[in-house]
Design an enzyme around this catalytic site. Structure first.
Site, PDB file in Angstrom:
ATOM      1  N   HIS A 257       1.036  -1.219  -0.055  1.00 20.62           N
ATOM      2  CA  HIS A 257       0.126   0.034   0.062  1.00 20.62           C
ATOM      3  C   HIS A 257       0.846   1.263   0.158  1.00 20.62           C
ATOM      4  O   HIS A 257       1.067   1.664   1.135  1.00 20.62           O
ATOM      5  CB  HIS A 257      -0.810  -0.099   1.291  1.00 20.62           C
ATOM      6  CG  HIS A 257      -1.911   1.002   1.070  1.00 20.62           C
ATOM      7  ND1 HIS A 257      -2.256   2.257   1.513  1.00 20.62           N
ATOM      8  CD2 HIS A 257      -3.166   0.859   0.468  1.00 20.62           C
ATOM      9  CE1 HIS A 257      -3.133   2.981   1.423  1.00 20.62           C
ATOM     10  NE2 HIS A 257      -3.681   2.052   0.812  1.00 20.62           N
TER      11      HIS A 257
ATOM     12  N   GLY B 165      -5.595   4.446   5.349  1.00 24.53           N
ATOM     13  CA  GLY B 165      -6.643   5.109   6.198  1.00 24.53           C
ATOM     14  C   GLY B 165      -7.395   4.334   7.571  1.00 24.53           C
ATOM     15  O   GLY B 165      -7.372   4.711   8.696  1.00 24.53           O
ATOM     16  N   VAL B 166      -7.328   3.029   7.079  1.00 19.18           N
ATOM     17  CA  VAL B 166      -8.205   2.462   8.386  1.00 19.18           C
ATOM     18  C   VAL B 166      -7.414   1.918   9.288  1.00 19.18           C
ATOM     19  O   VAL B 166      -7.462   1.959  10.583  1.00 19.18           O
ATOM     20  CB  VAL B 166      -8.679   0.989   7.983  1.00 19.18           C
ATOM     21  CG1 VAL B 166      -9.760   1.093   6.956  1.00 19.18           C
ATOM     22  CG2 VAL B 166      -7.611   0.090   7.082  1.00 19.18           C
TER      23      VAL B 166
ATOM     24  N   ILE C 182       2.044   4.461   1.462  1.00 12.89           N
ATOM     25  CA  ILE C 182       1.035   5.528   2.374  1.00 12.89           C
ATOM     26  C   ILE C 182       0.485   4.557   3.198  1.00 12.89           C
ATOM     27  O   ILE C 182       0.030   3.313   2.966  1.00 12.89           O
ATOM     28  CB  ILE C 182      -0.012   6.022   1.269  1.00 12.89           C
ATOM     29  CG1 ILE C 182       0.901   7.034   0.499  1.00 12.89           C
ATOM     30  CG2 ILE C 182      -0.936   6.939   2.133  1.00 12.89           C
ATOM     31  CD1 ILE C 182      -0.086   7.611  -0.558  1.00 12.89           C
TER      32      ILE C 182
ATOM     33  N   GLU D  78      -7.701   2.975  13.197  1.00 12.57           N
ATOM     34  CA  GLU D  78      -7.532   2.092  14.441  1.00 12.57           C
ATOM     35  C   GLU D  78      -6.349   2.623  15.325  1.00 12.57           C
ATOM     36  O   GLU D  78      -6.761   2.573  16.616  1.00 12.57           O
ATOM     37  CB  GLU D  78      -6.775   0.783  13.525  1.00 12.57           C
ATOM     38  CG  GLU D  78      -6.349  -0.201  14.583  1.00 12.57           C
ATOM     39  CD  GLU D  78      -7.325  -0.920  15.382  1.00 12.57           C
ATOM     40  OE1 GLU D  78      -7.211  -1.173  16.727  1.00 12.57           O
ATOM     41  OE2 GLU D  78      -8.671  -0.602  15.168  1.00 12.57           O
TER      42      GLU D  78
END
Length: 152
Positions: A53, A62-63, A59, A67
């Site tokens: 990713h 987002g999850v 990067i 978290e």
């Protein structure tokens, strides 16, 4: 009243059940019980998610940022309710209005700023911002429940 600033990863691991590779809070810089927390995630190129990713332009997903905010909220809740060492867990229930503003790349120190929006005995609402310096990387509202761990 603020907690002392010696809240390192060892103390975080005494409060949260998460372990590598899912432990996303490296230290707590400020904790005001019943109010707010400022924690830090040192983002390293060694994080497993960077392999895919995105290759060539790593990067943080987002999850994973959300978290990390939730784990900081977990520390805040456990400390605020006096539940450290009790075996209780803080479970995600909802994420609201998540926004991703700036990419989080290897080498960043991600500041995790979370505050209570609503605090009840079992269910709490939080608002968090993940910051890189003075830039907002991500922000979200979220709800969590304090409960016993599942039966073995």
């Amino acid at each position: 009243m603020s907690e002392p600033l010696d809240y390192d990863v060892t103390k975080v691991m005494a409060v949260l059940p998460h372990r590598y590779p899912m432990l996303l809070v490296d230290r707590v810089e400020e904790l005001i019980k019943d109010e707010s927390i400022c924690a830090v995630k040192a983002v390293s190129m060694n994080e497993g998610f960077f392999q895919g990713h995105f290759p060539g332009r790593p990067i943080m997903p987002g999850v994973m940022i959300v978290e990390a905010l939730a784990q900081a909220a977990g520390v805040l809740a456990m400390e605020s309710f006096g539940l450290v060492g009790s075996g209780k867990l803080v479970y995600f229930m909802a994420i609201d209005g998540a926004k991703f503003r700036n990419p989080v790349e290897p080498g960043c120190l991600l500041s995790l700023n979370v505050k209570f929006v609503q605090k009840r005995a079992r269910v709490c609402k939080f608002f968090g911002q993940a910051m890189i310096g003075d830039k907002v990387a991500a922000e979200a509202g979220f709800t969590a429940m304090i409960a016993d761990p599942p039966a073995a």
